[in-house]
Design a protein around this motif. Sequence first.
Motif, short mmCIF file in Angstrom:
data_model
loop_
_atom_site.label_atom_id
_atom_site.label_comp_id
_atom_site.label_asym_id
_atom_site.label_seq_id
_atom_site.Cartn_x
_atom_site.Cartn_y
_atom_site.Cartn_z
N SER A 105 0.83 -1.21 0.00
CA SER A 105 0.00 0.00 0.00
C SER A 105 0.86 1.26 0.00
O SER A 105 0.57 2.24 -0.70
N LYS A 106 1.94 1.24 0.77
CA LYS A 106 2.85 2.39 0.82
C LYS A 106 3.51 2.62 -0.54
O LYS A 106 3.70 3.76 -0.97
N GLU B 222 0.98 4.22 -2.71
CA GLU B 222 0.76 5.61 -2.29
C GLU B 222 1.89 6.53 -2.75
O GLU B 222 1.64 7.69 -3.12
N ASP B 223 3.13 6.03 -2.74
CA ASP B 223 4.24 6.90 -3.14
C ASP B 223 4.49 6.89 -4.65
O ASP B 223 5.44 7.50 -5.14
N SER C 98 -2.25 2.00 -8.75
CA SER C 98 -3.21 1.37 -7.84
C SER C 98 -3.78 0.10 -8.45
O SER C 98 -4.21 -0.81 -7.73
#
Length: 313
Positions: free
Chosen positions: A299-300, A303-304, A309
Amino acid sequence: MLDTWNHNNYFRRMKPTLLILAAGMASRYGSMKQVDGFGPNNETIIDYSIYDAVRAGFGKVCFIIREEFLESFKGIFEPKLKGVVETDYIFQTFDLTKYGIDKQIERQKPWGTGHAVLEAAGKVNEPFCVINADDFYGYDAFKKMADFLTNEVSDEKYSLIGYEVDKTLSEHGAVSRGICLVNSEGNLQEINERTKVYAKDGVIVFEDESGKTTPLHDDARASMNFWGFTPAVFEQTKPLFKAFVEENESNPKAEFFIPLMAEALTKSGTAVFKVIPTSSKWFGVTYKEDKPIVQESLSKLVEDGTYPSKLWK
């Protein structure tokens, strides 16, 4: 027979293949972790490896599986990968006749990672790398391996990815790691299995059976089972596997691991293994309790912006 120059130049024109070891039963995990969902859209860890490999320049993906896994794997991966990369499936079986062994040896599981690689003989005809299905390796590792398999590999020069040890540790206790001893030319001399590796007061140490701790060098590299070969490795190691089986036919837990192959080829002078350093962070899954940690890590990365996604659109 091609001479050495033409033979190696032939390899330069071929895209390398990604060989994914996925025949394990995942008994400690409790289910088939190879196809469990970890990403935000239920992506498997294998999805991320293939995504990175395709970006890095790999042209084909081969899954080493048990035959009974075939329909499950095809159902999960073929819709995603159609038109993206060529795929193939290779079965790891209990048939030993192809290795010159004319006896049936009863076992609950096949003969390990080295045996799994040998099962690809005759089906992989280009330079290839080997990875675990349940390990996340990172793009940098795939890119460096692809470059090696395109520009440097030969029948006498193989490779493995060497991870910075601190980027392979767990927040939840000591881990076992194969620590690489590397010579001045950057080639593997040996892999030492350290069963208790962890951070202590800001220093990476390993602990022996007596409880004594020894610091690892700052530049120590860990092998996480990410190897690069040419198809010559099949004939080079087939006799080693036959001898191993004959010596261990009464030991149902004996396994022919890839590091055993590397050690034998290195000691005999048949091939050298370049240790390719990577800055990638590794993480993997062994137990069910690891799943939320892997999900959070992925997930990190989404996100970065490291990954979209949704990997396969």
